[in-house]
Design a protein around this motif. Structure first.
Motif, PDB file in Angstrom:
ATOM      1  N   ALA A  28       0.846  -1.191   0.000  1.00  0.00           N
ATOM      2  CA  ALA A  28       0.000   0.000   0.000  1.00  0.00           C
ATOM      3  C   ALA A  28       0.883   1.243   0.000  1.00  0.00           C
ATOM      4  CB  ALA A  28      -0.918   0.008   1.223  1.00  0.00           C
ATOM      5  N   ARG A  62       0.265   4.035   1.069  1.00  0.00           N
ATOM      6  CA  ARG A  62       0.163   4.835   2.297  1.00  0.00           C
ATOM      7  C   ARG A  62       1.315   4.539   3.260  1.00  0.00           C
ATOM      8  NH1 ARG A  62      -4.001   0.936   3.138  1.00  0.00           N
ATOM      9  NH2 ARG A  62      -3.402  -0.570   4.773  1.00  0.00           N
ATOM     10  N   ARG A  63       1.890   3.351   3.149  1.00  0.00           N
ATOM     11  CA  ARG A  63       2.995   3.010   4.055  1.00  0.00           C
ATOM     12  C   ARG A  63       4.228   3.880   3.788  1.00  0.00           C
ATOM     13  NH1 ARG A  63       1.572  -2.949   3.101  1.00  0.00           N
ATOM     14  NH2 ARG A  63       0.459  -3.599   4.995  1.00  0.00           N
ATOM     15  N   ASP A 115      -0.096  -1.278  10.739  1.00  0.00           N
ATOM     16  CA  ASP A 115      -0.283  -1.460   9.299  1.00  0.00           C
ATOM     17  C   ASP A 115       0.531  -2.628   8.747  1.00  0.00           C
ATOM     18  OD1 ASP A 115      -1.402  -0.986   6.834  1.00  0.00           O
ATOM     19  OD2 ASP A 115      -0.313   0.873   6.438  1.00  0.00           O
ATOM     20  N   TRP A 138      -3.439  -7.866   7.342  1.00  0.00           N
ATOM     21  CA  TRP A 138      -4.654  -8.328   8.012  1.00  0.00           C
ATOM     22  C   TRP A 138      -4.677  -9.830   8.240  1.00  0.00           C
ATOM     23  CZ3 TRP A 138      -7.360  -4.103   9.414  1.00  0.00           C
ATOM     24  CH2 TRP A 138      -7.082  -2.923   8.712  1.00  0.00           C
ATOM     25  N   TRP A 176      -3.446   1.359  16.204  1.00  0.00           N
ATOM     26  CA  TRP A 176      -3.552   1.586  14.756  1.00  0.00           C
ATOM     27  C   TRP A 176      -4.720   0.781  14.190  1.00  0.00           C
ATOM     28  CZ3 TRP A 176      -3.847  -0.756  10.093  1.00  0.00           C
ATOM     29  CH2 TRP A 176      -3.666   0.039   8.961  1.00  0.00           C
ATOM     30  N   TYR A 177      -4.863  -0.466  14.589  1.00  0.00           N
ATOM     31  CA  TYR A 177      -5.924  -1.303  14.027  1.00  0.00           C
ATOM     32  C   TYR A 177      -7.308  -0.887  14.520  1.00  0.00           C
ATOM     33  CZ  TYR A 177      -2.784  -4.179  11.375  1.00  0.00           C
ATOM     34  OH  TYR A 177      -1.882  -4.594  10.433  1.00  0.00           O
ATOM     35  N   ASN A 190      -8.030   2.199  12.417  1.00  0.00           N
ATOM     36  CA  ASN A 190      -8.062   2.012  10.961  1.00  0.00           C
ATOM     37  C   ASN A 190      -8.776   0.729  10.524  1.00  0.00           C
ATOM     38  OD1 ASN A 190      -6.128   4.259   9.809  1.00  0.00           O
ATOM     39  ND2 ASN A 190      -5.116   3.435  11.623  1.00  0.00           N
ATOM     40  N   GLY A 219     -11.525   0.295   9.369  1.00  0.00           N
ATOM     41  CA  GLY A 219     -12.258   0.498   8.120  1.00  0.00           C
ATOM     42  C   GLY A 219     -11.434   0.289   6.871  1.00  0.00           C
ATOM     43  N   LEU A 220     -10.111   0.230   7.024  1.00  0.00           N
ATOM     44  CA  LEU A 220      -9.249  -0.009   5.865  1.00  0.00           C
ATOM     45  C   LEU A 220      -9.184  -1.475   5.487  1.00  0.00           C
ATOM     46  CD1 LEU A 220      -6.172   2.294   6.672  1.00  0.00           C
ATOM     47  CD2 LEU A 220      -8.008   2.718   5.023  1.00  0.00           C
ATOM     48  N   MET A 221      -9.674  -2.345   6.352  1.00  0.00           N
ATOM     49  CA  MET A 221      -9.603  -3.772   6.070  1.00  0.00           C
ATOM     50  C   MET A 221     -10.358  -4.083   4.787  1.00  0.00           C
ATOM     51  SD  MET A 221     -10.681  -6.973   8.508  1.00  0.00           S
ATOM     52  CE  MET A 221     -10.449  -8.669   7.982  1.00  0.00           C
ATOM     53  N   PRO A 222      -9.715  -4.730   3.820  1.00  0.00           N
ATOM     54  CA  PRO A 222     -10.398  -5.008   2.559  1.00  0.00           C
ATOM     55  C   PRO A 222     -11.545  -5.989   2.747  1.00  0.00           C
ATOM     56  CG  PRO A 222      -8.262  -6.126   2.632  1.00  0.00           C
ATOM     57  CD  PRO A 222      -8.326  -5.234   3.832  1.00  0.00           C
TER      58      PRO A 222
END
Length: 329
Positions: A39, A41-42, A184, A187, A316-317, A320, A322-325
């Motif tokens: 990603a 974003r990292r 990050d 998952w 962080w989890y 975030n 909602g970022l989980m695909p």
């Protein structure tokens, strides 16, 4: 001395960590990744400071173009995540073996003298000695178990690196990560999954009561976790100082039970935890803890304890989730 370094898999969790470190150390960095699991974003903190090549590691022409002009290639591109070992073993091997062949061929074609390979603790599966040195045998206990697609592919990569390394590289080094974790990280790994499941049971359990938390296995299985910052310190040290044809474990020697990990995650939410043991997946390993004396000899000394690192990952989890695909395909 500053180098031009290609990092394959550079938008992955570990890849992004080493990209940022290499840039901070003054190197010129090119990243190759198709972002299928990585990603951008990292690397948001260093956007504009590196060259990005968006390509599949199985595409020889694009890999060759990316390798051209580099002094060093750090090859991290691979399909990671325990879930994928069981559900997509053909993909794990396709990316692993074709990718390794392409990178080696490109390095030879363009005269790259320095090659660094990311391997794994999975190459020796259930270790005969704990803490485990780099010299233990590499094994595939059961070729019919799809889990070993990952470790088997890494063994192939190590053999290729070592045997091509003798003839074609000035310096070839291999590192074996041991349970690297941090914000990050993806998952499909135990710590993020524990955090997200604990978040749900915490919300569903009345205040003041312990949460009931199912796990795989008895909970007495052990691992040794290394925080991403410590891991990157170790890898940067190895890339700077390691000798040709050398292999290094990167991790910590703080062995902790899965039960204790679950309790630490529960503590983040302010909860006591009642564990419900379950069936361990076929091929699961009871104990894993690396001997890091070899890397310590170069000056490696991890600093972040699991008790310090788990809250950083968990926050962080939680923030975030909602970022989980929706799908991990």
């Amino acid at each position: 001395m500053a180098k031009k370094i290609l990092v394959t898999g550079g938008t992955g969790f570990i890849g992004a960590g080493i990209v940022k470190r290499l840039l901070a150390d003054g190197h010129t960095v090119r990243v190759l990744d198709n972002n299928s699991r990585g990603a951008d974003r990292r690397l948001k903190d260093v956007h504009g400071q590196y060259e990005m090549v968006e390509a599949d590691i199985r595409d020889l022409a694009k890999v060759s173009d990316a390798v051209k002009g580099m002094d060093c290639v750090a090859h991290l591109a691979y399909v990671n995540g325990t879930e994928f070992f069981y559900t997509k073993p053909d993909l794990v091997l396709d990316v692993g073996v074709k990718g390794m062949t392409n990178v080696i061929d490109a390095c030879i074609a363009h005269g790259v003298g320095d090659f660094v390979l990311a391997s794994s603790s999975e190459v020796y599966q259930t270790p005969p000695v704990v803490p485990t040195p780099e010299t233990v045998p590499l094994v595939v206990p059961d070729p019919l178990n799809p889990r070993y697609s990952y470790g088997g592919g890494k063994i192939i990569c190590e053999l290729m690196a070592l045997n091509y390394g003798r003839k074609h590289f000035e310096r070839m080094t291999i590192f074996r990560p041991h349970n690297v974790y941090g914000p990050d990280m993806g998952w499909e790994h135990v710590l993020p999954q524990f955090v997200l499941r604990m978040k749900d049971v915490h919300a569903a359990t009345p205040a003041g009561r312990p949460v009931t938390f199912p796990i795989q296995g008895s909970g007495q299985e052990t691992r040794s976790f290394v925080y991403i910052d410590d891991f990157v310190d170790g890898l940067a040290l190895m890339m700077d100082k390691a000798e040709h044809m050398s292999i290094y474990h990167i991790g910590t020697m703080d062995e902790v039970s899965v039960a204790d990990v679950a309790r630490q995650v529960g503590a983040f939410f302010g909860r006591a935890v009642e564990l419900v043991p379950g069936t361990l997946q076929p091929g699961g390993t009871m104990r894993r803890c690396p001997d890091i004396a070899k890397l310590a000899g170069l000056g490696y000394a991890p600093k972040v304890s699991l008790a310090q690192g788990v809250p950083l990952l968990a926050q962080w989890y939680v923030d975030n989730a909602g970022l989980m695909p929706a799908s991990k395909d």
